[in-house]
Scaffold this motif. Structure first.
Motif, PDB file in Angstrom:
ATOM      1  N   GLY A 321       0.983  -1.093   0.118  1.00 59.72           N
ATOM      2  CA  GLY A 321      -0.383   0.025  -0.213  1.00 59.72           C
ATOM      3  C   GLY A 321       0.818   1.366   0.527  1.00 59.72           C
ATOM      4  N   ALA A 322       0.394   2.242   1.150  1.00 61.29           N
ATOM      5  CA  ALA A 322       1.045   3.259   0.980  1.00 61.29           C
ATOM      6  C   ALA A 322       1.823   3.923   2.269  1.00 61.29           C
ATOM      7  CB  ALA A 322       0.657   4.039   0.404  1.00 61.29           C
ATOM      8  N   ALA A 323       2.995   4.546   1.983  1.00 63.45           N
ATOM      9  CA  ALA A 323       3.704   5.348   3.482  1.00 63.45           C
ATOM     10  C   ALA A 323       2.994   6.230   3.960  1.00 63.45           C
ATOM     11  CB  ALA A 323       5.379   5.766   2.540  1.00 63.45           C
ATOM     12  N   VAL A 324       2.866   6.504   4.344  1.00 65.20           N
ATOM     13  CA  VAL A 324       1.764   8.408   5.092  1.00 65.20           C
ATOM     14  C   VAL A 324       3.139   8.863   6.341  1.00 65.20           C
ATOM     15  CG1 VAL A 324      -0.026   9.100   5.713  1.00 65.20           C
ATOM     16  CG2 VAL A 324      -0.183   7.635   4.725  1.00 65.20           C
ATOM     17  N   LEU A 325       3.308   9.939   5.903  1.00 58.90           N
ATOM     18  CA  LEU A 325       4.257  10.519   6.820  1.00 58.90           C
ATOM     19  C   LEU A 325       3.179  11.558   7.946  1.00 58.90           C
ATOM     20  CD1 LEU A 325       7.131  12.254   5.091  1.00 58.90           C
ATOM     21  CD2 LEU A 325       7.082  10.037   6.285  1.00 58.90           C
ATOM     22  N   VAL A 326       2.558  10.930   9.150  1.00 60.94           N
ATOM     23  CA  VAL A 326       2.537  12.361  10.601  1.00 60.94           C
ATOM     24  C   VAL A 326       3.299  13.358  11.150  1.00 60.94           C
ATOM     25  CG1 VAL A 326       0.748  12.142  12.652  1.00 60.94           C
ATOM     26  CG2 VAL A 326       0.846  10.747   9.919  1.00 60.94           C
ATOM     27  N   PRO A 327       2.978  15.240  10.831  1.00 60.71           N
ATOM     28  CA  PRO A 327       4.079  15.144  11.155  1.00 60.71           C
ATOM     29  C   PRO A 327       3.256  15.376  13.047  1.00 60.71           C
ATOM     30  CG  PRO A 327       3.090  16.412   9.656  1.00 60.71           C
ATOM     31  CD  PRO A 327       2.115  15.060  10.182  1.00 60.71           C
TER      32      PRO A 327
END
Length: 327
Positions: A321-327
């Motif tokens: 799937g997808a990597a997601v960055l979270v601040p």
């Protein structure tokens, strides 16, 4: 107040603080909630795209809240959730824009490539190219829709009304497109790296009727194929897999060189096409369909300062799937 950003200054991204910018004419200041990691970000960081502006903050699959607006933008947008994609701006006056093909604009701006993107706590964006997302409550799940979903949708549209459709490279875009295809009643044939059992399992879980490696032929000719993997050698493979009159669509912005192949693979009115960017209408159409199709994204979250790790995992094929960055 400081914004934290990841800027490409060398071969890696550097994490640093800088003042939160003020929005200019027609701009939004967005407090980033989530930013998915796209293979194009990897191409930017690895220097594989031409004329990369350095330093640059990558990231173009952004979901965030409007904190402030610049002159010419309604203050009613403050507090609303918006999405930002790859096409950051189009000139609006070239022949392509005038003809309804702003994705081919002669003077475009691209988020995370020619203007700073969403690998940050805050970013600026052109208000006219922000997608309203008030109906999407989960920022992490929504972020991959802003490019993997959007470019996947445009690729599917270009592929045409194919019933048997092959997806080469079963990553962020393909796992969304597969769900749309199944909702539309199409048969999905998923092609992965040889031995990539997790990707093949994901494809089966999303309803693929056949799953195999990219060097295998499907059990029957395909009506169309979409290549999401940035591997030029897959072009003749996919042409061989489609029926007479079938289409092969290259869905990436960057691909390794296509090897020489015999004309007979293209003959009999097979078509080879590429997808370039997307229009705002593509985005509006897709975002209207996604909830109806019940799209569910598969994601792995990383802290913003872990962006280099996320890029490494994408580069080495460790993501489903997808990597997601979270601040």
């Amino acid at each position: 107040m400081k914004a934290m950003v990841l800027r490409k200054v060398g071969e890696r991204l550097a994490y640093e603080a800088r003042p939160v910018p003020c929005p200019g004419n027609g701009e939004l200041l967005i407090h980033v909630e989530a930013c998915a990691v796209c293979r194009t970000d990897l191409h930017v960081v690895d220097g594989e795209l031409p004329d990369i502006r350095v330093p640059i903050v990558p990231g173009h699959e952004v979901v965030g809240i409007v904190d402030a607006v610049g002159p010419g933008v309604s203050s009613g947008l403050i507090g609303s959730r918006v999405g930002i994609g790859w096409l950051g701006r189009a000139c609006g006056h070239c022949s392509y824009c005038a003809g309804g093909h702003e994705n081919l604009c002669d003077e475009p701006t691209f988020t995370g490539y020619t203007r700073d993107g969403g690998f940050a706590t805050h970013m600026l964006a052109d208000a006219a190219f922000a997608f309203p997302l008030d109906g999407f409550s989960d920022a992490i799940a929504t972020a991959p829709l802003m490019c993997a979903g959007l470019i996947g949708w445009r690729s599917l549209q270009i592929a045409g009304p194919a019933h048997r459709i092959g997806l080469y490279g079963f990553g962020a875009a393909a796992h969304i497109v597969a769900q749309i295809c199944r909702w539309q009643g199409r048969d999905v044939y998923a092609f992965t790296r040889s031995g990539d059992a997790p990707a093949q399992a994901l494809a089966r879980s999303l309803g693929a009727c056949w799953v195999g490696s990219s060097d295998e032929m499907p059990p029957e000719p395909l009506d169309a194929a979409i290549i999401f993997a940035p591997v030029g050698a897959l072009v003749p493979v996919a042409l061989k897999a489609v029926r007479k009159g079938g289409r092969v669509v290259c869905g990436g912005i960057h691909m390794s060189d296509i090897p020489q192949f015999p004309y007979r693979l293209l003959w009999q009115e097979r078509q080879l096409l590429s997808v370039a960017n997307l229009t705002r209408q593509d985005g509006l159409d897709f975002l209207a369909i996604a909830p109806r199709a019940g799209i569910r994204t598969t994601t792995k979250t990383y802290r913003l300062e872990q962006a280099n790790e996320a890029l490494d995992d994408l580069r080495d094929g460790r993501l489903q799937g997808a990597a997601v960055l979270v601040p």
